[in-house]
Write a protein that holds these residues in place. Structure first.
Motif, short mmCIF file in Angstrom:
data_model
loop_
_atom_site.label_atom_id
_atom_site.label_comp_id
_atom_site.label_asym_id
_atom_site.label_seq_id
_atom_site.Cartn_x
_atom_site.Cartn_y
_atom_site.Cartn_z
N GLY A 145 0.81 -1.21 0.00
CA GLY A 145 0.00 0.00 0.00
C GLY A 145 0.85 1.26 0.00
O GLY A 145 0.60 2.19 -0.77
N LYS A 146 1.88 1.29 0.85
CA LYS A 146 2.75 2.47 0.91
C LYS A 146 3.55 2.64 -0.37
O LYS A 146 3.64 3.75 -0.92
CB LYS A 146 3.70 2.35 2.10
CG LYS A 146 3.04 2.56 3.46
CD LYS A 146 4.10 2.61 4.54
CE LYS A 146 3.49 2.95 5.89
NZ LYS A 146 4.53 3.11 6.94
N ALA A 147 4.14 1.54 -0.85
CA ALA A 147 4.95 1.63 -2.07
C ALA A 147 4.11 2.05 -3.26
O ALA A 147 4.54 2.85 -4.09
CB ALA A 147 5.63 0.29 -2.34
N GLY A 148 2.88 1.51 -3.35
CA GLY A 148 2.00 1.87 -4.45
C GLY A 148 1.60 3.33 -4.40
O GLY A 148 1.60 4.02 -5.42
N ALA A 149 1.28 3.81 -3.21
CA ALA A 149 0.88 5.21 -3.06
C ALA A 149 2.04 6.14 -3.42
O ALA A 149 1.85 7.12 -4.16
CB ALA A 149 0.42 5.46 -1.63
N GLU A 150 3.23 5.85 -2.92
CA GLU A 150 4.39 6.70 -3.21
C GLU A 150 4.72 6.69 -4.69
O GLU A 150 5.06 7.73 -5.28
CB GLU A 150 5.59 6.23 -2.39
CG GLU A 150 5.44 6.40 -0.89
CD GLU A 150 6.52 5.68 -0.11
OE1 GLU A 150 7.54 5.28 -0.73
OE2 GLU A 150 6.36 5.52 1.10
N THR A 151 4.62 5.51 -5.33
CA THR A 151 4.93 5.40 -6.75
C THR A 151 3.97 6.22 -7.59
O THR A 151 4.37 6.91 -8.53
CB THR A 151 4.87 3.93 -7.19
OG1 THR A 151 5.80 3.16 -6.41
CG2 THR A 151 5.22 3.77 -8.66
N LEU A 152 2.68 6.16 -7.25
CA LEU A 152 1.69 6.94 -7.99
C LEU A 152 1.92 8.43 -7.83
O LEU A 152 1.89 9.19 -8.80
CB LEU A 152 0.28 6.58 -7.50
CG LEU A 152 -0.28 5.24 -7.98
CD1 LEU A 152 -1.65 5.00 -7.33
CD2 LEU A 152 -0.40 5.21 -9.49
N ILE A 153 2.15 8.87 -6.60
CA ILE A 153 2.32 10.29 -6.32
C ILE A 153 3.52 10.85 -7.08
O ILE A 153 3.43 11.88 -7.77
CB ILE A 153 2.48 10.53 -4.81
CG1 ILE A 153 1.18 10.17 -4.07
CG2 ILE A 153 2.86 11.99 -4.53
CD1 ILE A 153 1.33 10.11 -2.56
N LEU A 154 4.66 10.16 -6.99
CA LEU A 154 5.86 10.65 -7.67
C LEU A 154 5.76 10.47 -9.19
O LEU A 154 6.33 11.25 -9.95
CB LEU A 154 7.09 9.92 -7.13
CG LEU A 154 7.45 10.25 -5.68
CD1 LEU A 154 8.70 9.48 -5.25
CD2 LEU A 154 7.67 11.75 -5.49
N GLY A 155 5.04 9.44 -9.63
CA GLY A 155 4.86 9.25 -11.06
C GLY A 155 4.09 10.40 -11.69
O GLY A 155 4.49 10.94 -12.73
N TYR A 156 3.00 10.80 -11.05
CA TYR A 156 2.24 11.95 -11.55
C TYR A 156 3.08 13.23 -11.45
O TYR A 156 3.06 14.07 -12.35
CB TYR A 156 0.95 12.12 -10.75
CG TYR A 156 -0.15 11.16 -11.13
CD1 TYR A 156 -0.72 11.20 -12.40
CD2 TYR A 156 -0.64 10.22 -10.24
CE1 TYR A 156 -1.74 10.33 -12.76
CE2 TYR A 156 -1.66 9.35 -10.58
CZ TYR A 156 -2.20 9.40 -11.84
OH TYR A 156 -3.21 8.54 -12.21
N GLY A 157 3.80 13.38 -10.34
CA GLY A 157 4.57 14.60 -10.13
C GLY A 157 5.70 14.77 -11.12
O GLY A 157 5.93 15.88 -11.62
N ARG A 158 6.39 13.68 -11.41
CA ARG A 158 7.55 13.78 -12.30
C ARG A 158 7.17 13.63 -13.76
O ARG A 158 7.58 14.44 -14.60
CB ARG A 158 8.57 12.71 -11.92
CG ARG A 158 9.34 13.05 -10.64
CD ARG A 158 10.20 11.91 -10.17
NE ARG A 158 11.04 12.31 -9.04
CZ ARG A 158 11.64 11.46 -8.21
NH1 ARG A 158 11.49 10.15 -8.37
NH2 ARG A 158 12.38 11.93 -7.21
N ASN A 159 6.40 12.60 -14.09
CA ASN A 159 6.15 12.28 -15.49
C ASN A 159 5.00 13.06 -16.11
O ASN A 159 4.77 12.94 -17.33
CB ASN A 159 5.90 10.78 -15.65
CG ASN A 159 7.10 9.95 -15.25
OD1 ASN A 159 8.23 10.44 -15.25
ND2 ASN A 159 6.87 8.70 -14.91
N VAL A 160 4.28 13.82 -15.31
CA VAL A 160 3.22 14.66 -15.86
C VAL A 160 3.47 16.13 -15.51
O VAL A 160 3.72 16.96 -16.39
CB VAL A 160 1.83 14.22 -15.36
CG1 VAL A 160 0.75 15.07 -16.04
CG2 VAL A 160 1.58 12.76 -15.63
N VAL A 161 3.46 16.46 -14.22
CA VAL A 161 3.58 17.85 -13.80
C VAL A 161 4.91 18.46 -14.24
O VAL A 161 4.96 19.51 -14.89
CB VAL A 161 3.43 17.97 -12.27
CG1 VAL A 161 3.75 19.39 -11.80
CG2 VAL A 161 2.02 17.59 -11.86
N SER A 162 6.01 17.80 -13.89
CA SER A 162 7.33 18.36 -14.21
C SER A 162 7.58 18.39 -15.71
O SER A 162 8.19 19.34 -16.23
CB SER A 162 8.43 17.56 -13.51
OG SER A 162 8.30 17.65 -12.10
#
Length: 317
Positions: A145-162
């Motif tokens: 659960g933690k790894a999945g949540a962190e992966t999603l958050i950083l994935g959106y932050g880096r691969n979309v927002v940034s």
């Protein structure tokens, strides 16, 4: 009305932005066939050749030179190619399509939510394995659960927002170059002992380029319900996380949804003790969906604001 349409049509950058988002959402590039996979594979091959120094300082120098050897030629090639194409907007469109990765994060979120809901740990681990640098075979339901949540958050932050942020500033070349820099940091992550300190230059460069977009997006996440309380928690918790951009983003989402993030993680043959951030609730299938909903709405706002700014700047306002 016609004049406004003509102004939008004449703004090639806006059309590239919206066109890339539309094409990506309809026909995303699968992870297995994405050029970033080949880029990471080449980065690992290069590391195997040059990451052989036992000395800390020599390994750091090797990592710096390896990063320069990968990033600078990529920039030179992209800059040299642009004048050769017959339509610069199509060139930017192609580069932005290669850089952005929204749908794969969305697909991962849906797959993880289904696997966690069905208590299928094997499936959940297999979904996370090609993305995470940490060991996934021993992940418990809490760890998944933690790894999945962190992966999603950083994935959106880096691969979309940034990616969108750097596209707005520097066009398709900047967007793709950021994605390549991000992939280098992932391939040479110093969280694994064999890349410490070799991978430190790559992670520091990523931290530099992602700092502003992730900080702005974190503030957008904080705004709304309980903003003052969440902001206070972010200020306090972010000081303990090693990278400033992800620190704010993880802490803001975790505090907003009261989710427990961070904590111990196993990389290679060593256990890393990471600080705990966010709230106290362990992420479950329901919370994975909440994370996606929260970030998706903030992303829509980001796209609207960036489109408005690009339009106004193009008009010279």
């Amino acid at each position: 009305m016609q004049a406004a349409f003509d102004q939008i049509y004449s703004n090639g950058a806006l059309l590239v932005l919206w066109g890339a988002l539309l094409f990506h959402l309809i026909l995303p590039i699968p992870i297995s066939g994405h050029p970033a996979t080949l880029w990471r594979a080449f980065a690992r091959i290069l590391a195997d050749k040059v990451n052989t120094n036992k000395s800390y300082s020599q390994s750091l120098i090797s990592g710096t030179l390896a990063w320069v050897l990968m990033a600078v030629p990529a920039l030179i090639v992209l800059v040299a190619l642009k004048p050769l194409v017959w339509q610069p907007q199509l060139f930017d469109l192609a580069l932005l399509l290669l850089a952005i990765d929204w749908r794969n994060s969305e697909k991962l979120g849906h797959g993880l939510a289904d696997a966690i809901a069905k208590e299928d740990k094997k499936l959940a681990r297999s979904l996370l394995e090609p993305i995470l640098n940490r060991v996934t075979k021993s992940l418990s339901p809490v760890g998944i659960g933690k790894a999945g949540a962190e992966t999603l958050i950083l994935g959106y932050g880096r691969n979309v927002v940034s990616v969108l942020f750097w596209f707005g500033l520097t066009g398709g070349i900047g967007a793709l170059l950021f994605r390549l820099i991000s992939e280098l940091a992932r391939a040479w992550s110093p969280s694994r002992s064999q890349f410490l300190p070799f991978g430190l230059p790559a992670t520091r460069m990523l931290a530099l380029f992602e700092f502003i977009p992730l900080r702005i997006f974190s503030i957008m996440v904080i705004l709304g319900k309980n903003a003052t309380q969440v902001f206070g928690q972010v200020l306090m918790q972010s000081k303990t996380w090693p990278m400033p951009g992800p620190a704010w983003l993880l802490s803001s989402v975790g505090s907003k949804l009261e989710l427990s993030l961070g904590g111990p993680a196993i990389y290679g043959d060593s256990k890393t003790v990471r600080p705990k951030i966010g709230g106290r609730v362990v992420p479950t299938a329901l919370h994975i969906g909440q994370i996606q909903k929260l970030l998706a709405w903030r992303l829509f706002v980001w796209i609207a604001l960036q489109s408005t700014l690009m339009f106004l700047l193009y008009q010279g306002i």
